[in-house]
Design a protein around this motif. Structure first.
Motif, short mmCIF file in Angstrom:
data_model
loop_
_atom_site.label_atom_id
_atom_site.label_comp_id
_atom_site.label_asym_id
_atom_site.label_seq_id
_atom_site.Cartn_x
_atom_site.Cartn_y
_atom_site.Cartn_z
N ASP A 1 -11.74 -0.33 -3.60
CA ASP A 1 -10.80 0.29 -2.66
C ASP A 1 -11.14 -0.04 -1.20
N SER B 1 0.86 -1.19 0.00
CA SER B 1 0.00 0.00 0.00
C SER B 1 0.89 1.23 0.00
N GLY B 2 0.26 2.37 -0.27
CA GLY B 2 1.00 3.62 -0.17
C GLY B 2 1.52 3.85 1.24
N LYS C 1 -4.51 -1.33 -6.39
CA LYS C 1 -3.80 -0.06 -6.23
C LYS C 1 -4.65 1.07 -6.79
N SER C 2 -4.79 2.12 -6.01
CA SER C 2 -5.57 3.27 -6.48
C SER C 2 -4.71 4.10 -7.43
N GLU D 1 -2.18 5.94 -5.49
CA GLU D 1 -1.03 5.11 -5.08
C GLU D 1 -0.08 4.89 -6.25
N HIS E 1 -3.55 0.74 4.76
CA HIS E 1 -4.46 1.56 3.97
C HIS E 1 -5.14 2.59 4.88
N PHE F 1 6.11 -2.84 -5.13
CA PHE F 1 4.76 -2.54 -4.65
C PHE F 1 3.78 -3.48 -5.34
N SER G 1 1.91 8.01 -6.75
CA SER G 1 2.91 8.24 -5.71
C SER G 1 4.04 7.21 -5.81
N ALA G 2 3.73 6.00 -6.23
CA ALA G 2 4.78 4.98 -6.39
C ALA G 2 5.70 5.33 -7.57
N LYS H 1 5.55 4.35 2.34
CA LYS H 1 6.08 5.43 3.17
C LYS H 1 6.98 4.85 4.27
#
Lengths: 408, 408
Positions: free
Chosen positions: B315, A89-90, A113-114, A117, B400, A108, A120-121, A94
């Motif tokens: 999600d 996950s995001g 995955k949204s 996400e 999440h 990842f 950001s990845a 982190k």
């Protein structure tokens, strides 16, 4: 004969008190300042990784699956000892980056995955394990928006299953990865989209105690990866064959025999280096690195007798440790190994059930186990609790305070 | 015939979109600002309580068990509509008092109350449901320390079980309450300790859909309470007979027939007022007040096909709604009622499984259900989610973000 738990020998017992990280449990409880808590032992995690390095073939890369235990201090401890982190996950990404793991060594995975996400990845520069064609297109669009080329691998849903796995993640219809037969077509599109292809991720299942089944799945995974690589837009740089190494939780379960796994991996690596010498082989382990290094500790509030059955009522329970209560994917509830941490061997013993403060019969940490006869204030210890403990539990249930975590 | 879910008629469908609290679900999702979320409908909760008031015998007191849904706004809504709150922890006690419920109308049950919780409950002046002799002594000591007389009731573990209950909480050896045969001796000590005795708490089990079984247990509970009252140090002021009213979750389950429960209660109350006219009878309901007023909403990320099986990847998932994933006390996983909130009736339909973003096959919100064929962005709705949803789920699992909650 009734099946029994494997003996818990990872923590020494001095003056009848369990020691973890060289500290007597009673003193550690004072240091933590309140119960319940999880404690994870640094030296156990480090020796487990050292043992793997020593036993498994040279050149094999070892990754840590952060989901098993995302406590930042644990991630920080493990970061310099392994070759990479896998995140789900995001939020876990982190944690991995904060722990100092280089983005180039973070991958990842995860079927949902949204777009946020993915973006950001890609901004971070981590490797995306693409779980579907649709995700590939979404990643390509996010890369275009950012002016960055996404680094990607394809997670493959192979035809074969992992035998004896506690949890199967491949074979047949799955939400994970791309069906093997569809991967060649996907790879053509992936090349056309200009994504930076690195390799494949094949993860068949978790919590397996059979070396033979693991070796077989690893071998088949590498064979499949090599077969699919013929369709790839560029050379096969890596193959992540998952992990799935189990630990013994329940009576009758025995530890995975690591030398046999090492032998199988040796054989598999020889095949890989003969056919594709530039391909890195990655083993991804979560539970196996941390589960046995951790305990869950709660305090006895009362010893209660109801109709000749003894209940040890504690300040901890299923809201802190769902798996030990038998409500995390188990069909039949079985006991985790449990002891009274300040009365390990001496004194009277009796058959008792350890329960928590919740108003539900699901709140059961030990069902009719032989334990030392307790007094209020004693410390109940649940072993094998370093993975999928705190974060896999409904900690807000009934409004009790969350347990603490310490790395000692 | 294959069993089917009860039709979900509590929320209107306009332009093929579910409405909750008079708001179209698509608009509500925009208002909340992100998915997933839980939404609870004020008017449904209020009408459910009104229906109970209207159907059940006059004079019966109605309590809300905060554990079912401790969202502060929900507690605030319910506080003026019921006669009291039951809490299961110091945390829930705070929610009850913050919601404006008078301490004299709050009762605190639970088999593992800590000394700190006892002290805080006595300081607040709430009614303690004593679960053991030991707890009685601990409460007396806390009262001495504070210079306050604890208000207490005794939770009794009766001999009989609640038939057909989803979860049995009484009969045989239990961590809950004091075995009935030991209550007379305990009451003598309780008098000697100078505690302020109010009555008994008898709670046999939860999630029962049989009016007959509920009425039988209620009648037996009152009979037992009256029998035990003969040993009490003072008059029997209250009898809390629990609740246990179920709601239909799974295919084949049918709603509890309330008029039959009302009839049984009428009969039981007549017996009580004949024998002990000054005793208040309290019904304690959690799930029944809020479960059907709530939905869990998550958004479709992808429609994915693996080996001809359709997966709706969302999600949201088991980390937000453990019960709907089948991992909260269920032995055999069954589907909660689920729909696509913005395509309730129209358009193509297909058999699909709804899953979340987690790397585990446990992350399953609907297993092979007939649903509208989805597009990314659609809203999946899990009905019957107003109780034991968010707080009964492992929200930190895999890192999440937590879902939001709204009361509309």
């Amino acid at each position: 004969m009734t099946p029994v738990h494997e003996e818990q020998r990872q923590f020494p017992v001095l003056d009848d008190c369990l020691h973890i990280g060289g500290i007597a449990l009673t003193r550690l409880a004072e240091r933590v300042g309140r119960t319940p808590f999880y404690a994870y032992e640094r030296s156990h995690i480090a020796s487990r990784i050292a043992l793997l390095r020593q036993t498994l073939p040279a050149g094999l890369e070892l990754h840590y699956a952060v989901k098993a235990n995302p406590m930042p201090a644990v991630a920080q401890l493990i970061a310099p000892l392994v070759d990479g982190f896998d995140v789900a996950s995001g939020g876990e990404m982190k944690i991995a980056l904060d722990a100092g793991m280089s983005a180039s060594q973070v991958s990842f995975a995860g079927p949902g995955k949204s777009n946020a996400e993915l973006r950001s990845a890609i901004a971070a520069g981590v490797l995306l394990h693409l779980e579907s064609e649709d995700e590939m297109h979404r990643a390509a669009r996010a890369g275009d928006l950012l002016g960055l080329t996404p680094r990607v691998a394809v997670r493959v849903n192979p035809e074969f299953e992992l035998k004896y796995a506690g949890m199967k993640m491949a074979g047949g219809a799955r939400q994970f990865g791309v069906d093997a037969e569809r991967v060649p077509a996907m790879l053509r599109k992936l090349g056309a989209l200009g994504l930076d292809f690195h390799g494949f991720h094949l993860f068949c299942g978790a919590q397996n105690l059979s070396a033979k089944a693991i070796c077989e799945a690893q071998h088949l995974s590498v064979q499949l990866g090599l077969r699919l690589a013929a369709h790839a837009p560029s050379a096969l740089r890596m193959l992540n064959i998952g992990g799935g190494f189990g630990v013994p939780y329940f009576p009758g379960e025995r530890a995975l025999y690591l030398p046999a796994v090492a032998e199988g991996l040796q054989h598999t690596m020889q095949m890989l280096s003969a056919e594709s010498p530039q391909t890195r082989l990655i083993l991804e382990l979560g539970r196996y690195l941390v589960a046995e290094a951790g305990i869950y500790v709660c305090r006895v509030l009362e010893r209660k007798v109801s109709h000749d059955r003894v209940f040890v009522i504690t300040d901890g329970g299923m809201h802190h440790h769902l798996a030990a209560s038998g409500n995390f994917g188990q069909v039949i509830r079985k006991n985790y190994p449990v002891t009274i941490g300040n009365r390990v061997h001496a004194g009277a013993r009796e058959t008792a059930s350890v329960v928590g403060p919740l108003c539900t019969p699901l709140d059961l940490l030990a069902d009719s186990m032989e334990l030392a006869r307790v007094e209020p204030g004693d410390l109940v210890v649940v072993f094998q609790s370093g993975a999928y403990g705190l974060t896999a539990s409904p900690i807000a249930f009934l409004g009790h305070p969350a347990p603490l975590e310490v790395l000692v």
